[in-house]
Design a protein around this motif. Sequence first.
Motif, short mmCIF file in Angstrom:
data_model
loop_
_atom_site.label_atom_id
_atom_site.label_comp_id
_atom_site.label_asym_id
_atom_site.label_seq_id
_atom_site.Cartn_x
_atom_site.Cartn_y
_atom_site.Cartn_z
N PHE A 335 -59.55 -125.92 77.21
CA PHE A 335 -60.26 -127.01 76.57
C PHE A 335 -61.12 -126.42 75.47
O PHE A 335 -61.94 -125.53 75.71
N SER A 336 -60.89 -126.91 74.26
CA SER A 336 -61.64 -126.44 73.09
C SER A 336 -62.80 -127.38 72.84
O SER A 336 -62.62 -128.58 72.61
N LEU A 337 -64.01 -126.85 72.90
CA LEU A 337 -65.23 -127.62 72.70
C LEU A 337 -65.76 -127.32 71.31
O LEU A 337 -65.89 -126.15 70.91
N SER A 338 -66.06 -128.36 70.55
CA SER A 338 -66.58 -128.15 69.20
C SER A 338 -67.70 -129.13 68.91
O SER A 338 -67.84 -130.16 69.58
N ALA A 339 -68.47 -128.81 67.89
CA ALA A 339 -69.58 -129.67 67.50
C ALA A 339 -69.09 -130.97 66.88
O ALA A 339 -69.86 -131.94 66.79
N ASP A 340 -67.82 -131.03 66.48
CA ASP A 340 -67.30 -132.18 65.74
C ASP A 340 -66.73 -133.28 66.62
O ASP A 340 -66.58 -134.41 66.17
N ASN A 341 -66.37 -132.95 67.87
CA ASN A 341 -65.65 -133.92 68.71
C ASN A 341 -66.39 -134.19 70.01
O ASN A 341 -66.85 -133.25 70.68
N PRO A 342 -66.48 -135.45 70.43
CA PRO A 342 -67.24 -135.79 71.64
C PRO A 342 -66.50 -135.53 72.94
O PRO A 342 -67.06 -135.71 74.01
N CYS A 343 -65.22 -135.15 72.84
CA CYS A 343 -64.50 -134.77 74.06
C CYS A 343 -63.67 -133.53 73.76
O CYS A 343 -63.34 -133.26 72.61
N PRO A 344 -63.33 -132.75 74.77
CA PRO A 344 -62.62 -131.50 74.53
C PRO A 344 -61.19 -131.73 74.07
O PRO A 344 -60.56 -132.72 74.44
#
Length: 434
Positions: A335-344
Amino acid sequence: MAAQVETPVFHKLDLDAKSDHADRSDTPGYWWLTSGRDLAKMMAVAKYSEEAQHSFLRFFRDTISPHLGSRPDSTSGRSGVGWDGNPFEYSFELKGASSTPSVRFVVDFTQLRPTDPEYPFSITSTQEVVDELAKKTPGFDDTWYRNLVKWFTYSHLDSNEQKDLAIKAGYNTSMIIGFDIYRNAQPNDGLPVMGKVYFPPCFTAARQGKSRWQVVRDAVHQLPEIHQYPNIIQSLSMIEDYLSTKPRDWEDGARYLATDFIEPGKARLKIYFRFGGDSFDEIWDYYTLGGRIPGLDEDKTKFRELVELTSGAATMKDDVRPFTNVARKATAIYFSLSADNPCPAPKINFYPANFASNDESIVRGLDSWLQKYGLNAGGSPMEERVKSVFTHRSLGEKTGIMTFLGIGRKEDPSKKDLSLQVYVTPELYLNSRI
């Protein structure tokens, strides 16, 4: 054994090295002549610019190869990267309908050839390579790396403590470095890569008496100013909510926390899990976090067919090791977590070699799938690319070169284009080639 094939760029750099170090019998180095040559061929068949090939391969020759020690032999320590213990895994990545793959790889710089019996958790070689990346890579930032090194690595312990921890954990790879190689040269002679780092949570879990997931979760929460990025925290909570519905041993499937060598806010945090089951529906449930990540169901049939075409009708090969064991190659989900997306953004890494009879059947099944769904349209078949790189044996002989097939929506689960990553490993602990 087939004759070694060289690309023009590799050939020139190899001649330069031999000329510059004519008095050194080990130059230009075992790893340059094996993995360096492999990556040169991968970039050539992926149609990289000659300038990018030259820039990256020079870095491989002068920096990566010398930090990998001697050629493997019966005394070599085993890395957790290659299934045979070798320190490399490469991949071709296809994005959307593109027919021109990008080339990536990971490498373990742990001192394994020879091993360091007194200080098994030394990170000296890895840090020296990171220092060179910092000098040569545009946009390099190690803010999160420096924090996570303190959380996950144990080179500061005395010799006896390091040896005890290595025995308790079962291996001693503290971190792995990844390279995404850009297709074109960078301005100002910059190195055409984005660097990444992968930290196994096993050692901190053993020291703290926690599950591997708890260690990864806590590592994210303690990152400096992490709460400036609420989407990352929200994505992390979605994973935790899902795991709370599963048996406790699922938490020990956490395999890596990875991040990029770019500034916080732009860097991703990627959490890798091993999955011990082999039911496709269970894998899909994990991939979607039980439906918590919306809009993915239209891909389910495609993913199922990819598994069926590459794995064949065989039953799973025997492997008595638990799915959390470092040497066990099982389905992985990240699962890639980023500042741009609210879900992985999730991705599944299937391991068809657990079922297939040989590498040839895997790659031919993959090509059938790519043709059916219009990916790699107009490009060379993946079988042709893999055979161009690996000439030390026939793909039809057995499994081993083809490892994972990774598929998912690239970084943003709301975008429908799929990314497919074809992982291969050079089997250098089984066949040293030279």
